[in-house]
Design a protein around this motif. Structure first.
Motif, PDB file in Angstrom:
ATOM      1  N   CYS A 104       0.724  -1.185  -0.048  1.00 46.05           N
ATOM      2  CA  CYS A 104      -0.064   0.153   0.093  1.00 46.05           C
ATOM      3  C   CYS A 104       0.491   1.607   0.329  1.00 46.05           C
ATOM      4  O   CYS A 104       0.427   2.198  -1.000  1.00 46.05           O
ATOM      5  CB  CYS A 104      -0.973  -0.253   1.300  1.00 46.05           C
ATOM      6  SG  CYS A 104      -2.129  -1.199   0.553  1.00 46.05           S
ATOM      7  N   ILE A 124       3.124   1.598  -3.672  1.00 48.61           N
ATOM      8  CA  ILE A 124       1.494   1.959  -4.296  1.00 48.61           C
ATOM      9  C   ILE A 124       1.197   3.572  -4.268  1.00 48.61           C
ATOM     10  O   ILE A 124       1.427   4.321  -4.734  1.00 48.61           O
ATOM     11  CB  ILE A 124       0.226   2.023  -4.542  1.00 48.61           C
ATOM     12  CG1 ILE A 124       0.081   0.526  -4.321  1.00 48.61           C
ATOM     13  CG2 ILE A 124      -0.849   2.735  -4.252  1.00 48.61           C
ATOM     14  CD1 ILE A 124      -1.389  -0.425  -4.642  1.00 48.61           C
ATOM     15  N   PRO A 170       1.958  -0.238  -9.686  1.00 48.59           N
ATOM     16  CA  PRO A 170       0.660  -0.060  -9.485  1.00 48.59           C
ATOM     17  C   PRO A 170      -0.590  -1.030  -8.928  1.00 48.59           C
ATOM     18  O   PRO A 170      -0.525  -1.561  -8.578  1.00 48.59           O
ATOM     19  CB  PRO A 170       0.816  -1.037 -10.640  1.00 48.59           C
ATOM     20  CG  PRO A 170       1.270  -1.871 -11.119  1.00 48.59           C
ATOM     21  CD  PRO A 170       2.473  -1.080 -10.284  1.00 48.59           C
ATOM     22  N   ALA A 171      -1.402   0.168  -8.042  1.00 47.23           N
ATOM     23  CA  ALA A 171      -2.608  -0.187  -7.291  1.00 47.23           C
ATOM     24  C   ALA A 171      -3.142  -1.577  -7.815  1.00 47.23           C
ATOM     25  O   ALA A 171      -3.720  -2.532  -7.321  1.00 47.23           O
ATOM     26  CB  ALA A 171      -3.974   0.936  -7.575  1.00 47.23           C
ATOM     27  N   TRP A 172      -4.006  -1.692  -9.305  1.00 47.23           N
ATOM     28  CA  TRP A 172      -4.499  -2.591 -10.060  1.00 47.23           C
ATOM     29  C   TRP A 172      -3.666  -3.397  -9.508  1.00 47.23           C
ATOM     30  O   TRP A 172      -4.307  -4.993  -8.486  1.00 47.23           O
ATOM     31  CB  TRP A 172      -4.676  -2.711 -11.103  1.00 47.23           C
ATOM     32  CG  TRP A 172      -3.355  -2.522 -12.685  1.00 47.23           C
ATOM     33  CD1 TRP A 172      -2.562  -2.073 -12.409  1.00 47.23           C
ATOM     34  CD2 TRP A 172      -2.091  -3.581 -12.237  1.00 47.23           C
ATOM     35  NE1 TRP A 172      -1.583  -2.162 -13.423  1.00 47.23           N
ATOM     36  CE2 TRP A 172      -1.382  -3.574 -13.320  1.00 47.23           C
ATOM     37  CE3 TRP A 172      -2.678  -5.584 -11.684  1.00 47.23           C
ATOM     38  CZ2 TRP A 172      -0.065  -4.697 -13.577  1.00 47.23           C
ATOM     39  CZ3 TRP A 172      -1.494  -6.548 -12.906  1.00 47.23           C
ATOM     40  CH2 TRP A 172      -0.592  -6.143 -13.503  1.00 47.23           C
ATOM     41  N   SER A 173      -2.263  -3.900  -9.319  1.00 48.68           N
ATOM     42  CA  SER A 173      -1.743  -5.223  -8.950  1.00 48.68           C
ATOM     43  C   SER A 173      -2.151  -5.465  -7.142  1.00 48.68           C
ATOM     44  O   SER A 173      -2.141  -6.876  -6.927  1.00 48.68           O
ATOM     45  CB  SER A 173       0.167  -5.220  -8.680  1.00 48.68           C
ATOM     46  OG  SER A 173       0.407  -4.138  -8.155  1.00 48.68           O
ATOM     47  N   ILE A 185      -4.770  -5.196  -5.756  1.00 47.43           N
ATOM     48  CA  ILE A 185      -6.402  -6.090  -6.296  1.00 47.43           C
ATOM     49  C   ILE A 185      -5.922  -7.065  -6.610  1.00 47.43           C
ATOM     50  O   ILE A 185      -6.821  -8.226  -5.919  1.00 47.43           O
ATOM     51  CB  ILE A 185      -7.148  -5.233  -7.329  1.00 47.43           C
ATOM     52  CG1 ILE A 185      -7.484  -3.791  -6.511  1.00 47.43           C
ATOM     53  CG2 ILE A 185      -8.734  -5.437  -7.085  1.00 47.43           C
ATOM     54  CD1 ILE A 185      -7.491  -2.373  -7.930  1.00 47.43           C
ATOM     55  N   VAL A 186      -5.348  -7.612  -7.316  1.00 44.98           N
ATOM     56  CA  VAL A 186      -4.756  -8.862  -7.646  1.00 44.98           C
ATOM     57  C   VAL A 186      -4.172 -10.152  -6.936  1.00 44.98           C
ATOM     58  O   VAL A 186      -5.074 -10.970  -6.566  1.00 44.98           O
ATOM     59  CB  VAL A 186      -3.945  -8.703  -9.041  1.00 44.98           C
ATOM     60  CG1 VAL A 186      -2.934 -10.625  -9.166  1.00 44.98           C
ATOM     61  CG2 VAL A 186      -3.963  -8.891  -9.784  1.00 44.98           C
ATOM     62  N   TRP A 246       7.211  -8.341 -10.257  1.00 46.89           N
ATOM     63  CA  TRP A 246       6.273  -8.919 -11.001  1.00 46.89           C
ATOM     64  C   TRP A 246       7.066 -10.020 -11.037  1.00 46.89           C
ATOM     65  O   TRP A 246       5.666 -10.549 -11.772  1.00 46.89           O
ATOM     66  CB  TRP A 246       7.100  -8.335 -12.691  1.00 46.89           C
ATOM     67  CG  TRP A 246       6.507  -6.633 -12.852  1.00 46.89           C
ATOM     68  CD1 TRP A 246       7.333  -6.044 -13.181  1.00 46.89           C
ATOM     69  CD2 TRP A 246       5.195  -6.494 -12.721  1.00 46.89           C
ATOM     70  NE1 TRP A 246       6.839  -4.682 -13.325  1.00 46.89           N
ATOM     71  CE2 TRP A 246       6.127  -4.798 -13.046  1.00 46.89           C
ATOM     72  CE3 TRP A 246       4.109  -6.783 -12.289  1.00 46.89           C
ATOM     73  CZ2 TRP A 246       4.593  -4.249 -13.013  1.00 46.89           C
ATOM     74  CZ3 TRP A 246       3.151  -6.238 -12.775  1.00 46.89           C
ATOM     75  CH2 TRP A 246       3.423  -4.693 -13.048  1.00 46.89           C
TER      76      TRP A 246
END
Length: 176
Positions: free
Chosen positions: A75, A78, A84-87, A89-90, A153
């Motif tokens: 957090c 980010i 990235p914030a979407w990561s 979420i995943v 990644w």
């Protein structure tokens, strides 16, 4: 409370200090706290297994403490614009899916054990985070950011893989 559980509690207590140091941009202090807390994760499990000190508290709180530490760090990264914030979420979707499966399985008296891919995911996360924090500390050292992002990644790929693996290996949980 036994030593492994004290180490787990200590890791949870370290989180607000880690967050404060990071938010105040004392990145080196945040790095040291994160490394020390991560080391307690390695240590508490080894001690618990070696000395026969595995407890229900430890089974629940150890992985929770890891998640609180790592996801707090993600957090913050980010917020710095590092990842990235979407990561997240995943990552959280995978955690909720696996936790939900474990809860359903446990209600039927079954244990969904942690797999090697989930452990690899955790190790990659615990390597990526401090490397990215160091990259923020020494922002002129581009190689740190490159290594940190490669680790991140890789951890995201391991997250997706391990989530799929849990679902496929335990698909019968959905038919209980």
């Amino acid at each position: 409370m036994n030593l492994p559980n004290k180490l787990t509690v200590g890791r949870m207590i370290a989180v607000p200090f880690f967050v404060a140091a990071f938010m105040l941009q004392y990145y080196m202090i945040a790095f040291i706290i994160f490394i020390a807390a991560s080391f307690t994760d390695l240590l508490d499990g080894k001690i618990a297994r070696a000395r026969g000190l595995v407890t229900n508290f430890g089974k629940i709180m150890d992985p929770l403490a890891d998640k609180i530490l790592v996801y707090s760090a993600l957090c913050l990264l980010i917020g710095e614009g590092t990842i990235p914030a979407w990561s997240l979420i995943v990552i959280l979707a995978r955690e909720f899916a696996v936790s939900g499966m474990r809860t359903v399985a446990a209600s039927e008296g079954r244990v969904v054990a942690a797999g090697m891919s989930g452990k690899i995911k955790t190790v990659l996360q615990m390597l990526a985070v401090p490397t990215l924090i160091l990259a923020l500390t020494f922002d002129s050292v581009y190689v740190l950011m490159t290594i940190g992002m490669a680790l991140f990644w890789a951890s995201l790929a391991a997250t997706i893989y391990s989530g799929c693996e849990y679902i496929i290996k335990n698909k019968d949980v959905f038919s209980m």
